[in-house]
Design a protein around this motif. Structure first.
Motif, PDB file in Angstrom:
ATOM      1  N   HIS A   1       0.841  -1.200   0.000  1.00  0.00           N
ATOM      2  CA  HIS A   1       0.000   0.000   0.000  1.00  0.00           C
ATOM      3  C   HIS A   1       0.882   1.258   0.000  1.00  0.00           C
ATOM      4  N   PRO A   2       0.498   2.288  -0.754  1.00  0.00           N
ATOM      5  CA  PRO A   2       1.302   3.521  -0.779  1.00  0.00           C
ATOM      6  C   PRO A   2       1.531   4.143   0.604  1.00  0.00           C
ATOM      7  N   SER A   3       0.551   4.071   1.493  1.00  0.00           N
ATOM      8  CA  SER A   3       0.748   4.622   2.847  1.00  0.00           C
ATOM      9  C   SER A   3       1.815   3.847   3.605  1.00  0.00           C
ATOM     10  N   THR A   4       1.875   2.542   3.370  1.00  0.00           N
ATOM     11  CA  THR A   4       2.918   1.724   3.989  1.00  0.00           C
ATOM     12  C   THR A   4       4.281   2.128   3.427  1.00  0.00           C
TER      13      THR A   4
ATOM     14  N   ASP B   1      12.948   0.038  -0.727  1.00  0.00           N
ATOM     15  CA  ASP B   1      11.664  -0.649  -0.741  1.00  0.00           C
ATOM     16  C   ASP B   1      10.525   0.350  -0.962  1.00  0.00           C
ATOM     17  N   SER B   2      10.581   1.479  -0.270  1.00  0.00           N
ATOM     18  CA  SER B   2       9.566   2.522  -0.434  1.00  0.00           C
ATOM     19  C   SER B   2       9.519   2.995  -1.881  1.00  0.00           C
ATOM     20  N   LEU B   3      10.683   3.256  -2.439  1.00  0.00           N
ATOM     21  CA  LEU B   3      10.766   3.720  -3.821  1.00  0.00           C
ATOM     22  C   LEU B   3      10.176   2.687  -4.785  1.00  0.00           C
TER      23      LEU B   3
ATOM     24  N   ARG C   1       3.244   1.001  -7.721  1.00  0.00           N
ATOM     25  CA  ARG C   1       1.820   1.283  -7.473  1.00  0.00           C
ATOM     26  C   ARG C   1       1.338   2.581  -8.113  1.00  0.00           C
ATOM     27  N   LEU C   2       2.187   3.627  -8.104  1.00  0.00           N
ATOM     28  CA  LEU C   2       1.743   4.949  -8.563  1.00  0.00           C
ATOM     29  C   LEU C   2       2.346   5.364  -9.894  1.00  0.00           C
TER      30      LEU C   2
ATOM     31  N   HIS D   1       5.106   9.763 -10.593  1.00  0.00           N
ATOM     32  CA  HIS D   1       4.191  10.306  -9.582  1.00  0.00           C
ATOM     33  C   HIS D   1       4.986  11.180  -8.599  1.00  0.00           C
ATOM     34  N   PRO D   2       4.423  12.302  -8.170  1.00  0.00           N
ATOM     35  CA  PRO D   2       5.147  13.203  -7.256  1.00  0.00           C
ATOM     36  C   PRO D   2       5.607  12.552  -5.951  1.00  0.00           C
TER      37      PRO D   2
END
Length: 163
Positions: A25-28, A54-56, A62-63, A67-68
Motif C-alpha cells: 500500500h502507498p501509505s505503507t 523498498d519505499s521507492l 503502485r503509482l 508520480h510526485p
C-alpha cells in the motif's frame, strides 16, 4: 524533535500499516520512507537504505515512476548515498527528483532544497562546478524568502562567497 523516539514510532506504525493495509500500500511505502529518513537523520544511512529502496520500488510500482510521491524516497535515498560517500549515486537520485519536482506544482521550498542537495552532490562528486553553483544560487534566492532554513542559507552564503 526526538529522532530516537520518532524511530520507534515509525517502526510501530510500519508494523501496523503492513498488517492493516498490506506491504504494497502507498501509505505503507510512505511510512517506510519516513523511517528511512529518520535513520538518515540519526546518522545511520546504511540502515536506511533497505527502507528507502523498498519505499521507492513500491511507490513506482503502485503509482508510476513519475508520480510526485516517488520524489520523497528518492530524495532521501540521495541523502543517504551522499552520507555514505557515494556522490555519483546521490547525483543520479537528485537529478531524477529535480526532474520530477520541476514537472509538478510543488512547494518552491521543496524544489529549492532539492537544488541544494543536488549542488552538494555535484560538489562532492567533483562534477560540473558551474552547474552546482548555479543550482545553489537559485536555491538561495527562494530560501531567502522564508525564515526556516537559516543554516542552509549560511552554508550557501559561505560557499557562494568563495570564488
Amino acid at each position: 524533535g526526538n529522532r530516537e523516539e520518532a524511530l520507534g514510532l515509525y517502526e510501530r506504525a510500519l508494523a501496523i500499516r503492513e498488517r492493516t493495509l498490506g506491504a504494497d500500500h502507498p501509505s505503507t511505502a510512505i511510512t517506510r520512507n519516513n523511517l528511512g529518513d529518520t535513520l538518515v537523520g540519526l546518522g545511520r544511512p546504511a540502515q536506511a537504505l533497505p527502507y528507502l529502496e523498498d519505499s521507492l520500488a513500491h511507490l513506482q510500482r503502485r503509482l508510476g515512476p513519475e508520480h510526485p510521491m516517488v520524489a520523497y524516497p528518492l530524495h532521501t535515498l540521495g541523502e543517504a548515498r551522499l552520507a555514505l560517500g557515494e556522490p555519483a549515486a546521490a547525483v543520479e537520485a537528485f537529478e531524477t527528483v529535480l526532474v520530477l519536482r520541476e514537472g509538478q506544482a510543488v512547494d518552491p521550498r521543496e524544489l529549492a532544497l532539492t537544488r541544494v542537495w543536488l549542488a552538494r552532490a555535484l560538489r562532492a562528486a567533483g562534477d560540473d562546478a558551474a552547474r552546482a553553483r548555479a543550482l545553489a544560487e537559485q536555491a538561495r534566492e527562494v530560501l531567502r524568502a522564508g525564515d526556516r532554513d537559516r543554516e542552509v542559507l549560511a552554508e550557501l552564503d559561505a560557499w557562494l562567497s568563495t570564488k
